[in-house]
Design an enzyme around this catalytic site. Structure first.
Site, mmCIF file in Angstrom:
data_model
loop_
_atom_site.group_PDB
_atom_site.id
_atom_site.type_symbol
_atom_site.label_atom_id
_atom_site.label_comp_id
_atom_site.label_asym_id
_atom_site.label_seq_id
_atom_site.Cartn_x
_atom_site.Cartn_y
_atom_site.Cartn_z
ATOM 1 N N ASN A 1 9.570 4.239 -17.586
ATOM 2 C CA ASN A 1 8.586 4.417 -16.520
ATOM 3 C C ASN A 1 8.564 5.898 -16.190
ATOM 4 O O ASN A 1 9.620 6.497 -16.013
ATOM 5 C CB ASN A 1 9.022 3.597 -15.294
ATOM 6 C CG ASN A 1 8.178 3.897 -14.076
ATOM 7 O OD1 ASN A 1 7.033 4.361 -14.188
ATOM 8 N ND2 ASN A 1 8.723 3.628 -12.900
ATOM 9 N N GLY A 2 7.366 6.501 -16.132
ATOM 10 C CA GLY A 2 7.273 7.923 -15.824
ATOM 11 C C GLY A 2 6.409 8.628 -16.855
ATOM 12 O O GLY A 2 5.659 7.986 -17.596
ATOM 13 N N GLU B 1 -10.181 -1.495 -1.479
ATOM 14 C CA GLU B 1 -9.250 -1.636 -2.601
ATOM 15 C C GLU B 1 -9.160 -3.060 -3.141
ATOM 16 O O GLU B 1 -8.907 -3.244 -4.323
ATOM 17 C CB GLU B 1 -7.854 -1.075 -2.280
ATOM 18 C CG GLU B 1 -7.003 -1.888 -1.334
ATOM 19 C CD GLU B 1 -5.574 -1.337 -1.225
ATOM 20 O OE1 GLU B 1 -5.047 -1.331 -0.122
ATOM 21 O OE2 GLU B 1 -4.985 -0.929 -2.239
ATOM 22 N N HIS C 1 -24.171 12.830 12.277
ATOM 23 C CA HIS C 1 -24.091 14.108 11.562
ATOM 24 C C HIS C 1 -24.271 13.927 10.059
ATOM 25 O O HIS C 1 -23.919 14.814 9.285
ATOM 26 C CB HIS C 1 -22.766 14.809 11.871
ATOM 27 C CG HIS C 1 -22.632 15.171 13.327
ATOM 28 N ND1 HIS C 1 -23.411 16.122 13.933
ATOM 29 C CD2 HIS C 1 -21.841 14.656 14.298
ATOM 30 C CE1 HIS C 1 -23.090 16.214 15.219
ATOM 31 N NE2 HIS C 1 -22.137 15.313 15.463
ATOM 32 N N CYS D 1 5.260 1.667 -13.588
ATOM 33 C CA CYS D 1 5.591 0.549 -14.453
ATOM 34 C C CYS D 1 6.830 -0.134 -13.868
ATOM 35 O O CYS D 1 7.555 0.453 -13.075
ATOM 36 C CB CYS D 1 5.913 1.026 -15.859
ATOM 37 S SG CYS D 1 4.614 2.061 -16.554
ATOM 38 N N GLU E 1 -7.725 2.726 7.854
ATOM 39 C CA GLU E 1 -6.867 1.764 7.172
ATOM 40 C C GLU E 1 -7.649 0.486 6.838
ATOM 41 O O GLU E 1 -7.542 -0.046 5.727
ATOM 42 C CB GLU E 1 -5.638 1.453 8.045
ATOM 43 C CG GLU E 1 -4.753 0.329 7.556
ATOM 44 C CD GLU E 1 -4.226 0.514 6.137
ATOM 45 O OE1 GLU E 1 -4.349 1.608 5.575
ATOM 46 O OE2 GLU E 1 -3.712 -0.476 5.586
ATOM 47 N N ARG F 1 4.095 -3.607 -9.818
ATOM 48 C CA ARG F 1 4.240 -2.194 -10.163
ATOM 49 C C ARG F 1 3.301 -1.783 -11.294
ATOM 50 O O ARG F 1 3.160 -0.591 -11.576
ATOM 51 C CB ARG F 1 5.685 -1.910 -10.587
ATOM 52 C CG ARG F 1 6.703 -2.184 -9.513
ATOM 53 C CD ARG F 1 8.064 -1.769 -9.998
ATOM 54 N NE ARG F 1 8.082 -0.361 -10.320
ATOM 55 C CZ ARG F 1 8.346 0.606 -9.459
ATOM 56 N NH1 ARG F 1 8.610 0.319 -8.226
ATOM 57 N NH2 ARG F 1 8.340 1.860 -9.846
ATOM 58 N N LYS G 1 1.555 -0.896 -7.071
ATOM 59 C CA LYS G 1 2.359 -0.559 -5.905
ATOM 60 C C LYS G 1 3.382 0.479 -6.336
ATOM 61 O O LYS G 1 3.795 0.500 -7.485
ATOM 62 C CB LYS G 1 3.072 -1.820 -5.400
ATOM 63 C CG LYS G 1 3.412 -1.726 -3.939
ATOM 64 C CD LYS G 1 3.608 -3.062 -3.318
ATOM 65 C CE LYS G 1 3.858 -2.904 -1.829
ATOM 66 N NZ LYS G 1 2.609 -2.703 -1.092
ATOM 67 N N LYS H 1 -8.259 -0.878 3.044
ATOM 68 C CA LYS H 1 -7.885 -2.246 2.652
ATOM 69 C C LYS H 1 -9.090 -2.952 2.062
ATOM 70 O O LYS H 1 -9.017 -3.621 1.057
ATOM 71 C CB LYS H 1 -7.403 -3.000 3.908
ATOM 72 C CG LYS H 1 -6.284 -3.937 3.723
ATOM 73 C CD LYS H 1 -4.918 -3.308 3.752
ATOM 74 C CE LYS H 1 -4.734 -2.104 2.897
ATOM 75 N NZ LYS H 1 -3.489 -1.444 2.988
ATOM 76 N N TRP I 1 1.771 0.108 -16.450
ATOM 77 C CA TRP I 1 0.589 0.687 -15.794
ATOM 78 C C TRP I 1 0.301 1.945 -16.599
ATOM 79 O O TRP I 1 1.036 2.924 -16.525
ATOM 80 C CB TRP I 1 0.908 1.014 -14.340
ATOM 81 C CG TRP I 1 -0.265 1.454 -13.525
ATOM 82 C CD1 TRP I 1 -1.121 0.651 -12.830
ATOM 83 C CD2 TRP I 1 -0.699 2.802 -13.276
ATOM 84 N NE1 TRP I 1 -2.065 1.418 -12.191
ATOM 85 C CE2 TRP I 1 -1.830 2.730 -12.435
ATOM 86 C CE3 TRP I 1 -0.254 4.051 -13.679
ATOM 87 C CZ2 TRP I 1 -2.516 3.863 -11.995
ATOM 88 C CZ3 TRP I 1 -0.933 5.182 -13.252
ATOM 89 C CH2 TRP I 1 -2.053 5.071 -12.417
HETATM 90 C C1 F6R Z 1 -2.874 0.707 0.094
HETATM 91 C C2 F6R Z 1 -1.553 1.110 -0.346
HETATM 92 C C3 F6R Z 1 -1.368 2.510 -0.806
HETATM 93 C C4 F6R Z 1 0.008 3.033 -0.369
HETATM 94 C C5 F6R Z 1 0.247 4.439 -0.937
HETATM 95 C C6 F6R Z 1 1.538 5.043 -0.428
HETATM 96 O O1 F6R Z 1 -2.903 -0.617 0.501
HETATM 97 O O2 F6R Z 1 -0.644 0.338 -0.358
HETATM 98 O O3 F6R Z 1 -2.380 3.331 -0.330
HETATM 99 O O4 F6R Z 1 0.044 3.060 1.025
HETATM 100 O O5 F6R Z 1 0.260 4.390 -2.324
HETATM 101 O O6 F6R Z 1 2.623 4.225 -0.732
HETATM 102 P P1 F6R Z 1 4.021 4.398 -0.011
HETATM 103 O O7 F6R Z 1 3.861 4.007 1.397
HETATM 104 O O8 F6R Z 1 4.947 3.532 -0.783
HETATM 105 O O9 F6R Z 1 4.373 5.858 -0.129
#
Ligand code: F6R
Length: 578
Positions: free
Chosen positions: A100-101, A459, A475, A2, A452, A27, A573, A456, A74
């Site tokens: 938050n938490g 998501e 396989h 959050c 990666e 967030r 994020k 991307k 969140w």
């Molecule tokens: C995907 C993404 C997440 C973060 C993951 C780790 O696009 O952003 O998979 O990479 O949550 O986040 P950090 O790097 O902040 O530990």
């Protein structure tokens, strides 16, 4: 996860909180609310929805007052609804709190408070904290009551609270395992989960440490450790500009951040890695822990170290404690752009005796306090939920650690060239937007890039996507490759090409729609669509050439499908819960 913001000073709190919440929305974005104090009276407005819609529907900025707290949620406890949105208030509606938490012992506390006559209006764990403060305030002054309540909490929290009954306009703060930073202004003070929300007002910050509590008034701040004694905490200054956390004319943060890579790659390459290299040379075994995108950077580091004959392995942070028992002679490297990912912090704590190194973007973040040495990405704030520029920055640091800076001078120009393929990538995106499944294949050091690219893609497009080392197709996964299923091949002209070409042909023979990223004419001919890599590239740089157009591909498919790539559903994020 959050976002929290607080303000006290001469300014209009509701405006500052609303602006801050817009910056913090990455967030968490299922509900939003603010509380302000005016003439000794508390006013709260909140609802489910995004900051923009809720703040205008409820006319947040018409609220008066110079002190307040705000929150973007969140959900962890309780469904997404108005009642569960923050701020929460006590029975008397005099105290407001944002949290938050996760308060792990909330049900025990709730029973205790209910028995004492407290009435709850939400299903959240957070609400117990404000009632606890109310309870203790009956017999103790505000700071003592706050500290006593915080002392009862188990779990993780970043909290900002204010009370209409307080004789001064003050904010009470506490943090444990959730980020909270104080912004030190001139005649005004702020607090927030992240620095970008406060950049408009100050460049001086104090990151609270685990267990810290604090009071903010417009005249200054005081920090207390968990035993209640006053402590001094270091001030940090950042040179980030406000514009770095704004869209700068782009339709989305993600597209801006993808384009920003051409600049920030140089900043990352300038980062000092000498201390980190010394540490890496000293230890025989290296464990790398990270989550999501950062894990893919970790896989690359492990792969390049293994190619040098080193004993290195990358671990998913949340699983690390279950599968390892690191010894004193193991160097543990945590990679986290936010520096606040709970899984990563927990994994680092699992290795109490090991020396530790962090690679992060965030000055003053929790990870920096858990390690012996930190390398900073210098990528500026990343606002889009999907990590892009911080991934290439992580790769740049990994490459600098392995190869030194000399071989990497051409990176900014290479990234610029790959960005120039955007229109071409957009045309390919149109062909993929209606698909239900997508597969990415690569080999060797290009495999972390395939992972990666696939992360991307899924998501932000909501299209099912998987990535494999090409040799694994036969396989099992080949059974899923039928007419028209896209297989995106990361096929640069390096030592992996010959074998990968075999896998491309296998997929094509089953009807797979081959999309390649390549500098090889033969592969291009075998492909239905292809994104070109400039010829004559030093093979070690291929991973950078591959990821940039694949970030753009995910972005354009997302936009074509009408999704907001900056705010993909269910995600946030900075994932501060385990
Ligand atoms: C995907 C993404 C997440 C973060 C993951 C780790 O696009 O952003 O998979 O990479 O949550 O986040 P950090 O790097 O902040 O530990």
């Amino acid at each position: 996860m959050c976002g929290i913001i607080g303000y006290v000073g001469p300014g209009k709190a509701s405006q500052i909180l609303t602006d801050g919440l817009k910056m913090l929305e990455y967030r968490g974005y299922d509900s939003v609310g603010i509380a302000v104090l005016k003439d000794g009276k508390l006013e709260v407005r909140k609802d489910k929805g995004m900051v923009e819609e809720v703040s205008s529907a409820l006319a947040f900025t018409t609220m008066g007052g110079n002190v307040g707290v705000g929150h973007s949620r969140w959900a962890t406890h309780g469904v997404v609804c108005k009642e569960n949105a923050h701020p929460h208030t006590d029975c008397t509606k005099n105290i407001a709190l944002v949290h938050n938490g996760v308060v792990e012992n909330f049900s025990k506390l709730k029973s205790e408070l209910s028995a004492a006559g407290h009435k709850f209006s939400s299903d959240t764990d957070s609400e117990v904290v404000v009632h606890l403060v109310e309870e203790y305030s009956k017999t103790q002054p505000p700071l003592k009551a706050f500290m006593r309540a915080i002392g009862r909490l188990e779990g993780s929290y970043a909290i900002a609270l204010m009370s209409a009954a307080d004789s001064e306009e003050r904010l009470f703060l506490a943090r444990r395992n959730s980020p909270l930073v104080i912004g030190v202004g001139k005649g005004e003070m702020l607090c927030a989960s992240d620095i970008p929300a406060m950049l408009k007002y100050t460049k001086t910050f104090v990151a609270l440490e685990e267990g810290d509590m604090a009071i903010l008034s417009r005249h200054g701040y005081k920090v207390y450790s968990s035993d209640g004694s006053e402590v001094s905490r270091k001030q940090i200054t950042v040179d980030w500009g406000v514009e770095m956390a704004q869209k700068g004319g782009y339709p989305h943060f993600m597209l801006k951040e993808i384009n920003d890579q051409k600049h920030f790659i140089s900043e990352s390459l300038a980062s000092d890695v000498t201390g980190a290299r010394k540490l890496m040379d000293k230890y025989d075994r290296i464990d790398i822990i990270a989550a999501g995108t950062s894990y893919h950077a970790g896989l690359m580091l492990a792969c390049l170290l293994q190619q040098q004959g080193r004993n290195a392995q990358a671990f998913i942070a949340s699983d690390y404690p279950f599968i390892t028992s690191p010894k004193e002679k193991t160097l543990v490297i945590g990679i986290s752009q936010s520096g606040e990912t709970a899984d990563v912090l927990q994994a680092l704590r699992h290795a109490p005796k090991s020396p530790k190194l962090a690679i992060t973007n965030t000055v003053g973040s929790s990870i920096t306090r858990l390690v012996d040495h930190t390398v900073f990405l210098n990528s500026g704030p990343e606002v889009g939920v999907a990590a892009t520029k911080t991934f290439t920055s992580q790769l740049a640091i990994v490459y600098k650690l392995i190869y030194g800076k000399e071989k990497l001078g051409g990176l900014p120009a290479l990234i610029e060239k790959m960005l120039a393929s955007e229109n071409h990538v957009k045309a390919i995106a149109q062909k993929l937007a209606s698909k239900e499944n997508v597969f990415f294949i690569a080999r060797g050091r290009n495999v972390p890039i395939a992972y990666e690219a696939s992360l991307k893609f899924k998501e932000i497009t909501y299209i099912h996507s998987e990535a494999y080392p090409g040799g694994e197709l036969k396989h099992g996964t080949l059974s899923l490759i039928t007419e028209g299923v896209p297989v995106i091949a990361l096929a640069p002209k390096d030592d992996t090409l010959q074998k990968l070409f075999g896998n491309i042909r296998e997929a094509k023979a089953r009807g797979g729609l081959i999309v390649s990223v390549t500098d090889d004419d033969e592969v291009r001919k075998e492909s239905a669509m292809s994104i070109p890599i400039p010829s004559g590239l030093d093979p070690i740089l291929y991973p950078f050439a591959l990821i940039v157009p694949l970030q753009l591909l995910a972005y354009h498919v997302s936009v074509l499908k009408g999704i907001n790539p900056d705010r993909p559903r269910n995600l946030a994020k900075s994932v501060t819960v385990e």
